[in-house]
Design a protein around this motif. Sequence first.
Motif, PDB file in Angstrom:
ATOM      1  N   ASP A 154     -51.564 -19.068  49.585  1.00 56.68           N
ATOM      2  CA  ASP A 154     -52.392 -18.264  50.469  1.00 56.68           C
ATOM      3  C   ASP A 154     -51.604 -17.211  51.249  1.00 56.68           C
TER       4      ASP A 154
ATOM      5  N   TRP B 169     -52.415 -18.480  41.766  1.00 61.29           N
ATOM      6  CA  TRP B 169     -53.469 -19.240  41.076  1.00 61.29           C
ATOM      7  C   TRP B 169     -53.156 -19.410  39.604  1.00 61.29           C
TER       8      TRP B 169
ATOM      9  N   LEU C 220     -50.640 -22.099  39.214  1.00 52.54           N
ATOM     10  CA  LEU C 220     -51.243 -23.406  39.497  1.00 52.54           C
ATOM     11  C   LEU C 220     -52.067 -23.893  38.305  1.00 52.54           C
TER      12      LEU C 220
ATOM     13  N   LEU D 220     -51.153 -27.119  36.020  1.00 55.27           N
ATOM     14  CA  LEU D 220     -52.078 -28.253  35.933  1.00 55.27           C
ATOM     15  C   LEU D 220     -52.618 -28.401  34.522  1.00 55.27           C
TER      16      LEU D 220
ATOM     17  N   MET E  35     -51.302 -37.943  25.214  1.00 55.86           N
ATOM     18  CA  MET E  35     -50.953 -39.362  25.317  1.00 55.86           C
ATOM     19  C   MET E  35     -52.188 -40.229  25.080  1.00 55.86           C
ATOM     20  N   ILE E  36     -53.306 -39.828  25.709  1.00 57.37           N
ATOM     21  CA  ILE E  36     -54.523 -40.634  25.624  1.00 57.37           C
ATOM     22  C   ILE E  36     -55.030 -40.676  24.182  1.00 57.37           C
TER      23      ILE E  36
ATOM     24  N   ARG F 123     -53.204 -40.394  21.453  1.00 55.06           N
ATOM     25  CA  ARG F 123     -52.294 -41.281  20.711  1.00 55.06           C
ATOM     26  C   ARG F 123     -52.611 -42.743  21.017  1.00 55.06           C
ATOM     27  N   TYR F 124     -52.948 -42.994  22.291  1.00 61.54           N
ATOM     28  CA  TYR F 124     -53.252 -44.363  22.729  1.00 61.54           C
ATOM     29  C   TYR F 124     -54.516 -44.886  22.042  1.00 61.54           C
ATOM     30  N   LEU F 125     -55.497 -43.988  21.905  1.00 62.64           N
ATOM     31  CA  LEU F 125     -56.802 -44.427  21.410  1.00 62.64           C
ATOM     32  C   LEU F 125     -56.897 -44.488  19.889  1.00 62.64           C
ATOM     33  N   LEU F 126     -56.076 -43.696  19.182  1.00 59.85           N
ATOM     34  CA  LEU F 126     -56.183 -43.681  17.725  1.00 59.85           C
ATOM     35  C   LEU F 126     -55.844 -45.056  17.152  1.00 59.85           C
TER      36      LEU F 126
END
Lengths: 359, 157
Positions: free
Chosen positions: B3, B20, B23, B27, B37-38, B40-43
């Motif tokens: 700001d 912005w 940022l 993110l 990651m998720i 790879r985790y779920l496959l």
Amino acid sequence: MNEERGQGLGGWFKARVPLPATEMLTEMGSEPVPGHLKRWWWCLGGTAAILFVVQVVTGILLSFYYVPDPDAAYESVQHITEEVPFGWYLRSLHKWSSNGMVVAVILHVMRVFFTGAYRKPRELNWVIGSFILVTTMAFGFTGYSLVYEQLSYWGATVAGNLTEAAPLVGPALANFMRGGETVTANTLTRFHMLHIGLLPTVMFGLLIAHFVLIRAHGVSEFHFRRDERDSEGKGKTYPFFPDHFLTEVIIGVGLLITVTCVSLIFPAGLEEKANPLVTPEHIKPEWYFYWTFRWLKMVGLKMAVVTLGLAASVFIFWPFIDGAIRRRRPDSELSVGLGIVGVIILTVMTVWEAWVLAH
Amino acid sequence: MVDDGNKGGAGSTRRGFLGWAALVTGLGACAATGAGMIVRYLLPPGWGTRQQRLYVGQLSELPVGSSRPFSTPSGQRYLLTNLGDDVVVAFNDTCPHLGCKVHWEQANDRFFCPCHGGAFDKQGAPIAGPPKDENTPLKQLALEVDGGALYALVPIT
């Protein structure tokens, strides 16, 4: 039809969801936030909320592989920890952010208590908040039992017997909680349902009520000598978006980095599998129940349950008790004195129990 | 930080815009890493690896208790062993300890590596020697029986 076409995707959407979305977002974003919220110490509620979101996300992911059956629970946790890619990381995040959430909620309660922010007209939000604290602890307890290690099983056994000692409703409540006389397969499915079904639903309801009331009352204002004031002597405020939003983003990123570091250094492990025939030599609850454990050893089962129940009631309804006292003696600072004594007692009992367990 | 040059609202100055942009990019990168990651985790295990059936012989030509090697197209050697009761297994014949060749010992009901006395049971699990200390089993290929013919399921890379 032609009219819609002219307005593009925005128009299409607006026709189907006839809500003033932009206005609502602007309204929410422009909420004035008091200047003291620039201090980290005053963002502990938001900190706990962010950690709760981490819990929800990692919890949903863990439930993809977890099996709530005494013969398979431990093995499924082992599978997550040792075989599924990044399973160890998600499980460690879940474990450590739950601990962080308990810390944040406790500190938030202390902040609200010692600044008297629970006073009129915010008494009901304190009551809601204290139920959030209880729900958080219930999450911790049921979650730990799901791992189905020795300490999970025996922790659930001790908690069951504690409940049983409560006057009048104790035995019935304990049997209902366990789904029987002892900890069995029924207990595991019940705890699982509580942990991933009932408690999250209750928690979402409580959080929504908590946030709505905060917004309706506005954040309670505090003035520090060094804070800027306007010509009328009022504290400076700033808009929720982007100022406070960015503060929360920084907190969120900081928390994720911290929890990741802790997970890397102390990944969630596994102790021995639960064995209903062998009680381990030292059983202990999670650290945030140490003080109850100490109290239990000091005064005996019946006395502990009754006094804890009384203390919890005083805690939950404190804004009304405090209000009654302050109506008679407006300058009373009893709450601060009582709060300090309470914090010292709880800290001493927690450290004492930790010391006893370590030796 | 953001700001500083941003008094007139989000993105109204160059500094505000850059703040912005940084940022959102940061993110976004965090979120993309997490999403990776998720996924790879779920496959489910074996996702994306294709398998091919490799003919390795007739079941009738492999007497109970006998064992013979075959090689996969990538050059790895496996031991096709008939354990009896219609159970045929295919274990990699390379000892996970230091790479010597293991063989099936019908009399002792085990796979044995002569170099350092490593031994494995019928399931390929380590039961003696260095592999037991290190808890390293033999690598296994899944088998299919189709009309008396034996096929190994070989991953294609």
